[in-house]
Enzyme design. Structure first.
Site, mmCIF file in Angstrom:
data_model
loop_
_atom_site.group_PDB
_atom_site.id
_atom_site.type_symbol
_atom_site.label_atom_id
_atom_site.label_comp_id
_atom_site.label_asym_id
_atom_site.label_seq_id
_atom_site.Cartn_x
_atom_site.Cartn_y
_atom_site.Cartn_z
ATOM 1 N N GLY A 102 0.812 -1.213 0.000
ATOM 2 C CA GLY A 102 0.000 0.000 0.000
ATOM 3 C C GLY A 102 0.845 1.263 0.000
ATOM 4 O O GLY A 102 2.075 1.216 0.126
ATOM 5 N N ASN A 103 0.189 2.415 -0.115
ATOM 6 C CA ASN A 103 0.908 3.695 -0.144
ATOM 7 C C ASN A 103 1.770 3.893 1.099
ATOM 8 O O ASN A 103 2.943 4.255 1.009
ATOM 9 C CB ASN A 103 -0.088 4.862 -0.245
ATOM 10 C CG ASN A 103 -0.717 4.989 -1.612
ATOM 11 O OD1 ASN A 103 -0.182 4.481 -2.600
ATOM 12 N ND2 ASN A 103 -1.853 5.664 -1.684
ATOM 13 N N VAL A 104 1.174 3.658 2.278
ATOM 14 C CA VAL A 104 1.897 3.895 3.527
ATOM 15 C C VAL A 104 2.956 2.820 3.745
ATOM 16 O O VAL A 104 4.070 3.113 4.198
ATOM 17 C CB VAL A 104 0.916 3.951 4.722
ATOM 18 C CG1 VAL A 104 1.677 4.038 6.044
ATOM 19 C CG2 VAL A 104 -0.027 5.145 4.582
ATOM 20 N N SER B 211 -1.127 -10.872 -2.756
ATOM 21 C CA SER B 211 0.077 -10.101 -3.091
ATOM 22 C C SER B 211 1.363 -10.911 -2.982
ATOM 23 O O SER B 211 2.454 -10.361 -3.159
ATOM 24 C CB SER B 211 0.180 -8.871 -2.181
ATOM 25 O OG SER B 211 -0.911 -7.999 -2.369
ATOM 26 N N CYS C 97 -3.699 10.844 10.769
ATOM 27 C CA CYS C 97 -2.760 11.724 10.067
ATOM 28 C C CYS C 97 -3.014 13.201 10.366
ATOM 29 O O CYS C 97 -2.066 13.983 10.563
ATOM 30 C CB CYS C 97 -2.823 11.472 8.561
ATOM 31 S SG CYS C 97 -4.492 11.373 7.890
ATOM 32 N N HIS D 104 -1.748 17.144 3.817
ATOM 33 C CA HIS D 104 -2.897 17.684 4.538
ATOM 34 C C HIS D 104 -2.567 19.092 5.037
ATOM 35 O O HIS D 104 -1.467 19.350 5.539
ATOM 36 C CB HIS D 104 -3.224 16.815 5.759
ATOM 37 C CG HIS D 104 -3.853 15.497 5.424
ATOM 38 N ND1 HIS D 104 -4.131 15.095 4.139
ATOM 39 C CD2 HIS D 104 -4.262 14.475 6.244
ATOM 40 C CE1 HIS D 104 -4.686 13.889 4.179
ATOM 41 N NE2 HIS D 104 -4.773 13.494 5.442
#
Length: 345
Positions: free
Chosen positions: A12-14, A40, A130, A242
Site C-alpha cells: 500500500g501507499n503507507v 500479493s 494523520c 494535509h
C-alpha cells in the site's frame, strides 16, 4: 546487531513509504520482511537498492521478529496485532484499531515520547490519525508555554488519506472531465475533482464525522485531556499533503513574535512565514518532506490570548509512515527493546 522488522501492508501507499523511510533514516535493521495478503504473494517492493518479495501475513512466523510496522487497516490489525504481539514482536499500528485502548500508548515522538513505556501492557503502540499527528506537533510547544484551552481546526485533507483508491479516483475523474466525459464516482460520497467535500468517515449522532471525533479524542489523549477542540474535516482535490487552519485560545497572553520564535525552535517544525507571494507553505511544498510546516501566524483578536496559523504536512510521512518509524527509533534509542536471539544476522 540489527533488528528484524516486518512491514504489514507493504504494497500500500503507507507501507511502501515505511520501507523507504526505514532505509532513508538508516534504521538499524538486520532484515526487512514485506508482508501483505495472500493475493500479493511474490509481488516486489523496494527497500533501498534491494528488491524484496512480499510474503503472506497469514503464514508468517513472528517468533524471531522484533518490530512489526502494521499498515494493513483496522480490521486486519484487530485480528492480527494481538497474535503478533503475543509472539514477542512489538506492533506499531497505523490504523485506528488500538488508538483508544487505555492500555495502548498513542505516540507522536516530538510530543509524548515518554508515554511509550506503556507498550509492555499489550506489546502494541498506536500511531495517531494523520490530521492529528501534524496538529499536535504544532500545538505541543505552544501548549507548554501558554497553556492552550481551546482549539478550532478546519482541515484540507488530500485524497491519499483515503488510500490508493482515493488517489486513483481523483486522477480518473480529472481526466474524464478534461475529456468531456461523466466522471465515475466510487470512493468518495461526492465528486472530488474540482470540488471539496466536508465529509470524511461516517457521521455520528451529534453531527460530527468520525474523522472530526478522532482529532478531538486523540489530541486529548496525546497532549492534554483538558483541551477543548472542535474540528471540521474536509477532503480536497490534492494528491498528497494535509493542510489545517488552526485557531487557539490560551490561558496566558501570547504574542505573534514569541509564538513564532518558539515554533522555529521546536522539533519537527519548519516555519515559513513571510507576508509576500508564496511566503507560506502549501501541500506541494510539504510533499516528500519530514517537517510539519507552519505559516500565516497571526493574532486571533476574536478571543483573549488567541493565535491563528496554517499547518501543512505530508500525510503519508509524518501522518503515518514517518511517525511509525520514529516510534521504532524511540524504542531502540531508549533501549526499550533488544534484538532477539533468533534475529537474522
Amino acid at each position: 546487531m540489527g533488528f528484524k522488522v516486518a512491514v504489514a501492508g507493504a504494497t500500500g501507499n503507507v507501507g511502501r513509504e515505511m520501507l523507504a523511510i526505514l532505509e532513508e533514516r538508516g534504521f538499524p535493521v538486520s532484515e526487512v520482511v514485506p508482508l501483505a495478503s495472500r493475493r500479493s504473494i511474490g509481488q516486489e517492493v523496494s527497500f533501498g537498492d534491494k528488491t524484496l518479495k512480499v510474503k503472506a501475513l497469514e503464514n508468517y512466523d513472528f517468533s524471531d521478529t522484533d518490530i512489526c510496522l502494521m499498515s494493513a487497516g483496522g480490521t486486519v490489525s484487530k485480528e492480527w496485532s494481538p497474535k503478533i504481539a503475543a509472539q514477542g514482536c512489538v506492533v506499531i499500528d497505523n490504523s485506528s484499531a488500538w488508538r483508544y485502548d487505555s492500555d495502548v500508548p498513542l505516540i507522536v515522538p516530538e510530543v509524548n515520547a515518554d508515554a511509550i513505556t506503556g507498550f509492555t501492557k499489550r506489546n502494541i503502540i498506536a500511531n495517531p490519525n494523520c490530521s492529528t499527528a501534524q496538529l499536535v506537533v504544532a500545538l505541543k510547544p505552544l501548549h507548554d508555554r501558554f497553556g492552550i484551552t481551546r482549539v478550532v481546526v478546519s482541515t484540507y485533507q488530500s485524497v491519499s488519506g483515503a488510500g490508493k483508491d482515493g488517489m486513483d479516483e481523483l486522477d480518473r475523474q480529472t481526466k474524464a472531465l478534461y475529456s468531456m466525459k461523466d466522471p465515475e464516482q466510487k470512493k468518495f460520497p461526492a465528486r472530488i475533482a474540482f470540488n471539496v467535500i466536508p465529509h470524511i468517515d461516517v457521521f455520528m449522532e451529534d453531527g460530527y464525522t468520525k474523522e472530526e471525533w478522532k482529532m478531538n479524542v486523540e489530541t486529548k489523549k496525546i497532549l492534554d485531556p483538558k483541551i477543548k477542540l472542535t474540528a471540521t474535516c474536509v477532503r480536497v482535490p490534492v494528491f498528497i499533503g494535509h493542510s489545517e487552519s488552526v485557531n487557539i485560545e490560551c490561558e496566558k497572553p501570547i504574542s505573534v513574535k514569541e509564538a513564532t520564535e518558539l515554533l522555529r525552535q521546536s522539533p519537527g517544525l519548519l516555519v515559513v512565514d513571510k507576508h509576500e507571494d508564496h511566503g507560506y507553505s502549501t501541500p506541494l511544498d510539504a510533499a516528500g518532506e519530514d517537517a510539519t510546516y507552519i505559516s500565516r501566524i497571526r493574532e486571533d483578536a476574536t478571543v483573549k490570548n488567541g493565535l491563528a496559523f496554517w499547518c501543512v504536512s505530508d500525510n503519508l510521512r509524518k501522518g503515518a509512515a514517518l511517525n511509525a518509524v520514529q516510534i521504532a527509533e524511540v524504542l531502540v534509542n531508549r533501549k526499550l527493546i533488544k534484538p532477539r536471539a533468533k534475529a537474522a544476522a
